[in-house]
Write a protein that holds these residues in place. Structure first.
Motif, PDB file in Angstrom:
ATOM      1  N   LEU A 223       0.799  -1.223  -0.080  1.00  0.00           N
ATOM      2  CA  LEU A 223      -0.019   0.117   0.046  1.00  0.00           C
ATOM      3  C   LEU A 223       0.974   1.226   0.045  1.00  0.00           C
ATOM      4  O   LEU A 223       0.428   2.081  -0.639  1.00  0.00           O
ATOM      5  CB  LEU A 223      -0.875   0.115   1.090  1.00  0.00           C
ATOM      6  CG  LEU A 223      -1.809   1.092   1.160  1.00  0.00           C
ATOM      7  CD1 LEU A 223      -2.978   1.051   0.064  1.00  0.00           C
ATOM      8  CD2 LEU A 223      -2.730   0.896   2.562  1.00  0.00           C
ATOM      9  N   THR A 224       1.742   1.162   0.685  1.00  0.00           N
ATOM     10  CA  THR A 224       2.929   2.399   0.589  1.00  0.00           C
ATOM     11  C   THR A 224       3.461   2.595  -0.712  1.00  0.00           C
ATOM     12  O   THR A 224       3.437   3.664  -1.208  1.00  0.00           O
ATOM     13  CB  THR A 224       3.959   1.909   1.492  1.00  0.00           C
ATOM     14  OG1 THR A 224       3.681   1.715   3.028  1.00  0.00           O
ATOM     15  CG2 THR A 224       5.153   3.223   1.501  1.00  0.00           C
ATOM     16  N   TYR A 225       3.857   1.514  -1.325  1.00  0.00           N
ATOM     17  CA  TYR A 225       4.189   1.785  -2.715  1.00  0.00           C
ATOM     18  C   TYR A 225       3.122   2.318  -3.560  1.00  0.00           C
ATOM     19  O   TYR A 225       3.462   3.160  -4.686  1.00  0.00           O
ATOM     20  CB  TYR A 225       4.885   0.444  -3.401  1.00  0.00           C
ATOM     21  CG  TYR A 225       6.124   0.088  -2.529  1.00  0.00           C
ATOM     22  CD1 TYR A 225       7.157   0.752  -2.618  1.00  0.00           C
ATOM     23  CD2 TYR A 225       6.294  -1.315  -2.242  1.00  0.00           C
ATOM     24  CE1 TYR A 225       8.303   0.277  -1.958  1.00  0.00           C
ATOM     25  CE2 TYR A 225       7.344  -1.802  -1.506  1.00  0.00           C
ATOM     26  CZ  TYR A 225       8.547  -0.906  -1.289  1.00  0.00           C
ATOM     27  OH  TYR A 225       9.608  -1.186  -0.813  1.00  0.00           O
ATOM     28  N   THR A 226       1.915   1.792  -3.428  1.00  0.00           N
ATOM     29  CA  THR A 226       0.874   2.169  -4.358  1.00  0.00           C
ATOM     30  C   THR A 226       0.666   3.781  -4.260  1.00  0.00           C
ATOM     31  O   THR A 226       0.206   4.234  -4.887  1.00  0.00           O
ATOM     32  CB  THR A 226      -0.262   1.407  -3.797  1.00  0.00           C
ATOM     33  OG1 THR A 226       0.029  -0.005  -4.079  1.00  0.00           O
ATOM     34  CG2 THR A 226      -1.615   1.643  -4.892  1.00  0.00           C
ATOM     35  N   ILE A 227       0.657   4.200  -3.089  1.00  0.00           N
ATOM     36  CA  ILE A 227       0.317   5.473  -2.482  1.00  0.00           C
ATOM     37  C   ILE A 227       1.458   6.392  -3.342  1.00  0.00           C
ATOM     38  O   ILE A 227       1.038   7.507  -3.911  1.00  0.00           O
ATOM     39  CB  ILE A 227       0.245   5.822  -1.203  1.00  0.00           C
ATOM     40  CG1 ILE A 227      -1.185   5.202  -0.682  1.00  0.00           C
ATOM     41  CG2 ILE A 227       0.065   7.211  -0.834  1.00  0.00           C
ATOM     42  CD1 ILE A 227      -1.426   5.121   0.698  1.00  0.00           C
ATOM     43  N   VAL A 228       2.966   5.949  -2.997  1.00  0.00           N
ATOM     44  CA  VAL A 228       3.824   6.829  -3.673  1.00  0.00           C
ATOM     45  C   VAL A 228       3.716   6.629  -5.053  1.00  0.00           C
ATOM     46  O   VAL A 228       3.959   7.893  -5.602  1.00  0.00           O
ATOM     47  CB  VAL A 228       5.267   6.026  -3.200  1.00  0.00           C
ATOM     48  CG1 VAL A 228       6.231   6.710  -3.663  1.00  0.00           C
ATOM     49  CG2 VAL A 228       5.288   6.447  -1.634  1.00  0.00           C
TER      50      VAL A 228
ATOM     51  N   LEU B 229      -2.943   2.958   5.896  1.00  0.00           N
ATOM     52  CA  LEU B 229      -1.613   2.825   5.736  1.00  0.00           C
ATOM     53  C   LEU B 229      -1.375   3.243   7.188  1.00  0.00           C
ATOM     54  O   LEU B 229      -0.357   3.007   8.028  1.00  0.00           O
ATOM     55  CB  LEU B 229      -1.138   3.800   4.574  1.00  0.00           C
ATOM     56  CG  LEU B 229       0.459   3.740   4.693  1.00  0.00           C
ATOM     57  CD1 LEU B 229       0.937   2.769   4.176  1.00  0.00           C
ATOM     58  CD2 LEU B 229       0.855   5.098   3.647  1.00  0.00           C
ATOM     59  N   ALA B 230      -1.888   4.516   7.925  1.00  0.00           N
ATOM     60  CA  ALA B 230      -1.525   5.209   9.032  1.00  0.00           C
ATOM     61  C   ALA B 230      -1.609   4.014  10.137  1.00  0.00           C
ATOM     62  O   ALA B 230      -0.884   3.893  11.046  1.00  0.00           O
ATOM     63  CB  ALA B 230      -2.264   6.246   9.438  1.00  0.00           C
ATOM     64  N   ILE B 231      -2.948   3.399  10.300  1.00  0.00           N
ATOM     65  CA  ILE B 231      -3.257   2.493  11.162  1.00  0.00           C
ATOM     66  C   ILE B 231      -2.175   1.328  10.941  1.00  0.00           C
ATOM     67  O   ILE B 231      -1.536   0.762  12.008  1.00  0.00           O
ATOM     68  CB  ILE B 231      -4.630   1.960  11.008  1.00  0.00           C
ATOM     69  CG1 ILE B 231      -5.560   2.969  11.244  1.00  0.00           C
ATOM     70  CG2 ILE B 231      -4.937   0.646  11.837  1.00  0.00           C
ATOM     71  CD1 ILE B 231      -7.089   2.580  10.790  1.00  0.00           C
ATOM     72  N   GLY B 232      -1.834   0.778   9.840  1.00  0.00           N
ATOM     73  CA  GLY B 232      -0.945  -0.258   9.676  1.00  0.00           C
ATOM     74  C   GLY B 232       0.381   0.104  10.267  1.00  0.00           C
ATOM     75  O   GLY B 232       1.097  -0.828  10.973  1.00  0.00           O
TER      76      GLY B 232
ATOM     77  N   GLY C  10       0.520  11.251 -10.397  1.00  0.00           N
ATOM     78  CA  GLY C  10      -0.523  12.330 -10.435  1.00  0.00           C
ATOM     79  C   GLY C  10      -2.129  11.614 -10.481  1.00  0.00           C
ATOM     80  O   GLY C  10      -2.824  12.243 -10.573  1.00  0.00           O
ATOM     81  N   LEU C  11      -2.139  10.202 -10.002  1.00  0.00           N
ATOM     82  CA  LEU C  11      -3.398   9.854  -9.751  1.00  0.00           C
ATOM     83  C   LEU C  11      -3.959   9.983  -8.288  1.00  0.00           C
ATOM     84  O   LEU C  11      -3.093  10.453  -7.669  1.00  0.00           O
ATOM     85  CB  LEU C  11      -3.164   8.003  -9.885  1.00  0.00           C
ATOM     86  CG  LEU C  11      -2.852   7.896 -11.315  1.00  0.00           C
ATOM     87  CD1 LEU C  11      -2.389   6.185 -11.273  1.00  0.00           C
ATOM     88  CD2 LEU C  11      -3.978   8.255 -12.282  1.00  0.00           C
ATOM     89  N   PRO C  12      -5.403   9.998  -8.368  1.00  0.00           N
ATOM     90  CA  PRO C  12      -5.908  10.476  -7.020  1.00  0.00           C
ATOM     91  C   PRO C  12      -5.429   9.328  -5.863  1.00  0.00           C
ATOM     92  O   PRO C  12      -5.471   8.193  -6.129  1.00  0.00           O
ATOM     93  CB  PRO C  12      -7.357  10.405  -7.227  1.00  0.00           C
ATOM     94  CG  PRO C  12      -7.507   9.622  -8.548  1.00  0.00           C
ATOM     95  CD  PRO C  12      -6.341   9.894  -9.283  1.00  0.00           C
ATOM     96  N   VAL C  13      -5.290  10.037  -4.847  1.00  0.00           N
ATOM     97  CA  VAL C  13      -5.209   8.920  -3.417  1.00  0.00           C
ATOM     98  C   VAL C  13      -6.362   8.949  -2.866  1.00  0.00           C
ATOM     99  O   VAL C  13      -6.683  10.005  -2.237  1.00  0.00           O
ATOM    100  CB  VAL C  13      -3.678   9.378  -2.817  1.00  0.00           C
ATOM    101  CG1 VAL C  13      -3.594   8.418  -1.347  1.00  0.00           C
ATOM    102  CG2 VAL C  13      -2.626   9.329  -3.531  1.00  0.00           C
ATOM    103  N   GLN C  14      -7.000   7.697  -2.364  1.00  0.00           N
ATOM    104  CA  GLN C  14      -7.996   7.665  -1.622  1.00  0.00           C
ATOM    105  C   GLN C  14      -7.771   8.011  -0.117  1.00  0.00           C
ATOM    106  O   GLN C  14      -6.800   7.431   0.516  1.00  0.00           O
ATOM    107  CB  GLN C  14      -8.656   6.348  -1.825  1.00  0.00           C
ATOM    108  CG  GLN C  14      -9.087   5.823  -3.402  1.00  0.00           C
ATOM    109  CD  GLN C  14     -10.145   6.583  -3.704  1.00  0.00           C
ATOM    110  OE1 GLN C  14     -10.933   6.971  -2.993  1.00  0.00           O
ATOM    111  NE2 GLN C  14     -10.241   6.984  -5.010  1.00  0.00           N
TER     112      GLN C  14
END
Length: 52
Positions: free
Chosen positions: A3-8, A25-28, A14-18
């Motif tokens: 998920l970290t890589y996906t968000i980065v 990610l923060a909870i993880g 330039g894609l939207p981040v949900q």
């Protein structure tokens, strides 16, 4: 970790981040900090010197 890589990549391309992905990610990372003893040692080593 994926998920970290996906968000980065989403930010880089330039894609939207949900917002749900950021919350997950923060909870993880909070769980990892609380439960992983190696990460706790590294956290203490990295940030304990800054308080002095």
């Amino acid at each position: 970790m994926a998920l970290t890589y996906t968000i980065v990549v989403n930010i880089f391309v330039g894609l939207p981040v949900q917002p749900v992905a950021v919350a997950m990610l923060a909870i993880g990372y909070v769980v990892m900090i609380k439960r992983n003893t190696l990460f706790q040692e590294l956290w203490d080593r990295w940030f304990s010197g800054r308080r002095k």
